[in-house]
Design a protein around this motif. Sequence first.
Motif, PDB file in Angstrom:
ATOM      1  N   PHE A   1       0.955  -1.124  -0.122  1.00 40.15           N
ATOM      2  CA  PHE A   1      -0.128   0.052   0.035  1.00 40.15           C
ATOM      3  C   PHE A   1       0.941   1.253   0.125  1.00 40.15           C
ATOM      4  O   PHE A   1       0.533   2.526  -0.223  1.00 40.15           O
ATOM      5  CB  PHE A   1      -1.097   0.137   1.252  1.00 40.15           C
ATOM      6  N   ARG A   2       1.951   1.345   0.343  1.00 41.18           N
ATOM      7  CA  ARG A   2       2.877   2.373   0.473  1.00 41.18           C
ATOM      8  C   ARG A   2       4.122   2.150  -0.302  1.00 41.18           C
ATOM      9  O   ARG A   2       4.413   1.814  -1.320  1.00 41.18           O
ATOM     10  CB  ARG A   2       3.119   2.913   2.080  1.00 41.18           C
TER      11      ARG A   2
ATOM     12  N   THR B   1      -7.143  11.237  -1.108  1.00 43.04           N
ATOM     13  CA  THR B   1      -6.317  10.526  -2.106  1.00 43.04           C
ATOM     14  C   THR B   1      -5.074  10.144  -1.404  1.00 43.04           C
ATOM     15  O   THR B   1      -4.216   9.410  -1.931  1.00 43.04           O
ATOM     16  CB  THR B   1      -5.890  11.461  -3.274  1.00 43.04           C
ATOM     17  N   ASP B   2      -4.546  10.625  -0.025  1.00 46.31           N
ATOM     18  CA  ASP B   2      -3.310  10.502   0.540  1.00 46.31           C
ATOM     19  C   ASP B   2      -3.268   9.124   1.110  1.00 46.31           C
ATOM     20  O   ASP B   2      -3.981   9.121   2.260  1.00 46.31           O
ATOM     21  CB  ASP B   2      -2.981  11.775   1.441  1.00 46.31           C
ATOM     22  N   PRO B   3      -2.430   8.251   0.621  1.00 45.76           N
ATOM     23  CA  PRO B   3      -2.362   6.806   1.379  1.00 45.76           C
ATOM     24  C   PRO B   3      -1.609   6.975   2.706  1.00 45.76           C
ATOM     25  O   PRO B   3      -1.583   6.171   3.591  1.00 45.76           O
ATOM     26  CB  PRO B   3      -1.685   6.101   0.695  1.00 45.76           C
TER      27      PRO B   3
ATOM     28  N   MET C   1      -4.524   7.724   6.351  1.00 49.12           N
ATOM     29  CA  MET C   1      -5.664   6.946   6.754  1.00 49.12           C
ATOM     30  C   MET C   1      -6.643   7.425   7.739  1.00 49.12           C
ATOM     31  O   MET C   1      -7.929   7.282   7.605  1.00 49.12           O
ATOM     32  CB  MET C   1      -5.021   5.486   7.090  1.00 49.12           C
TER      33      MET C   1
ATOM     34  N   ALA D   1     -10.053   1.567   5.319  1.00 50.37           N
ATOM     35  CA  ALA D   1      -9.840   2.206   4.117  1.00 50.37           C
ATOM     36  C   ALA D   1      -9.876   1.262   2.996  1.00 50.37           C
ATOM     37  O   ALA D   1      -8.844   0.528   2.789  1.00 50.37           O
ATOM     38  CB  ALA D   1      -8.653   3.137   4.044  1.00 50.37           C
TER      39      ALA D   1
ATOM     40  N   LEU E   1      -8.956   1.122  -0.128  1.00 50.97           N
ATOM     41  CA  LEU E   1      -8.117   1.491  -1.351  1.00 50.97           C
ATOM     42  C   LEU E   1      -7.432   0.171  -1.682  1.00 50.97           C
ATOM     43  O   LEU E   1      -7.208  -0.869  -0.911  1.00 50.97           O
ATOM     44  CB  LEU E   1      -6.950   2.247  -1.111  1.00 50.97           C
ATOM     45  N   SER E   2      -6.815   0.082  -2.935  1.00 47.57           N
ATOM     46  CA  SER E   2      -6.094  -0.887  -3.263  1.00 47.57           C
ATOM     47  C   SER E   2      -5.053  -0.362  -4.371  1.00 47.57           C
ATOM     48  O   SER E   2      -5.224   0.888  -4.747  1.00 47.57           O
ATOM     49  CB  SER E   2      -6.980  -2.027  -4.075  1.00 47.57           C
TER      50      SER E   2
ATOM     51  N   VAL F   1      -5.604   3.215  -7.100  1.00 49.46           N
ATOM     52  CA  VAL F   1      -4.419   3.973  -6.975  1.00 49.46           C
ATOM     53  C   VAL F   1      -4.372   4.197  -8.617  1.00 49.46           C
ATOM     54  O   VAL F   1      -4.096   5.515  -9.169  1.00 49.46           O
ATOM     55  CB  VAL F   1      -3.172   3.740  -6.443  1.00 49.46           C
TER      56      VAL F   1
ATOM     57  N   ILE G   1     -10.223   7.518  -1.790  1.00 52.55           N
ATOM     58  CA  ILE G   1     -10.137   6.299  -0.780  1.00 52.55           C
ATOM     59  C   ILE G   1     -11.754   6.355  -0.181  1.00 52.55           C
ATOM     60  O   ILE G   1     -11.875   6.866   0.450  1.00 52.55           O
ATOM     61  CB  ILE G   1      -9.085   6.715   0.310  1.00 52.55           C
TER      62      ILE G   1
ATOM     63  N   CYS H   1     -14.051   4.911   2.388  1.00 50.36           N
ATOM     64  CA  CYS H   1     -13.890   4.285   3.774  1.00 50.36           C
ATOM     65  C   CYS H   1     -15.117   3.587   4.299  1.00 50.36           C
ATOM     66  O   CYS H   1     -16.293   4.261   3.685  1.00 50.36           O
ATOM     67  CB  CYS H   1     -13.381   5.363   4.606  1.00 50.36           C
TER      68      CYS H   1
END
Length: 336
Positions: free
Chosen positions: A146-147, A197-199, A202, A311, A313-314, A318, A324, A326
């Motif tokens: 994820f990061r 949008t910022d991973p 969270m 969250a 997201l995946s 992205v 994101i 949630c």
Amino acid sequence: MLKGKQSWVFSQRPAIIATGVTGGPFEANGNLADDFDLLHEDLWMGEDSYEKAHRVLMEGASRTALRKAEMEKKDVQFFLGGDLINQITPTSLSARSLEIPYFGLFGACSTSMEGLALGSFMINYGGANAVITGAASHNAAVEKQFRYPTEYGGQKPPTAQWTVTGAGAALLVQNNGGNDPVTTAATIGKVVDMGVTDPFNMGGAMAPAAADTIYNHFQDMQIEPSYYDLIVTGDLGKIGRVTALELLKNKGLIISDEQFKDCGILIYKEDQPVQSGGSGAGCSASVLYGHLLNRMKRGELKKILMVATGALLSPLTVQQNESIPCIAHAVAIEMP
């Protein structure tokens, strides 16, 4: 029974008769180390990949719960669990070993309460006599998906959170009239997306979903926050917790700092470099099934509302330039 718009009441009060909680070396140095059943000395856990080590966490937590309850896996009708890795592979590998009929769940970090809510529903309406439910995360496996991989050495902003290496599993059965904690209600959340949008934020992304579920829980149940000794979110961290409290205040729901806790803040010590706090599917699972239930059994807490946040997201979201989405699921747990 459905109550209100999105809540269930469990009239049969399914009982959590045993739990298992496993963790890694960073958690061994954390604030709640004494509440873990098993702490591994390194992130590899005897495996040749972090993803395989991730499986070890979930499998270990489940087997520990069975052992503590003195039950065999053949006595359990269903296993409900999930994690954050692609197609929840570590949990599916755990299910392969456990050989218990399996529901694979994905609610990101809300998976722990998604499983507990669904398991309670099954037990309440006679769909099972015994269910294992749990969730897990592994820092090195999740961070690289994820990061950035840990080895990359990327600097994280203050809003970032540290993925917990841990798993929590609970053995849920029909109420036997004992002194075990019971589930009394659940509120199923809806997806809330405020365009974040910022991973690396969270907590900020998930706070609106947490506030929405908490608010709707009290609307559906027609009770006040004072009904619970604690209202505990899964992993909003320092940033998300403050945001959620402000959002609830704007909705007219006043909850004190002392009553509103967060697993991502509880699990680590102040001097551990976790920025805003802990996160991961194993965060709420390990804190609830270890620390919080231990406090309930000691008589320190009578009623809690556990709100796991996720969250959704995946890597695909992205790539699609999506914000994101949630979600948060809440389960009420009480001592008889």
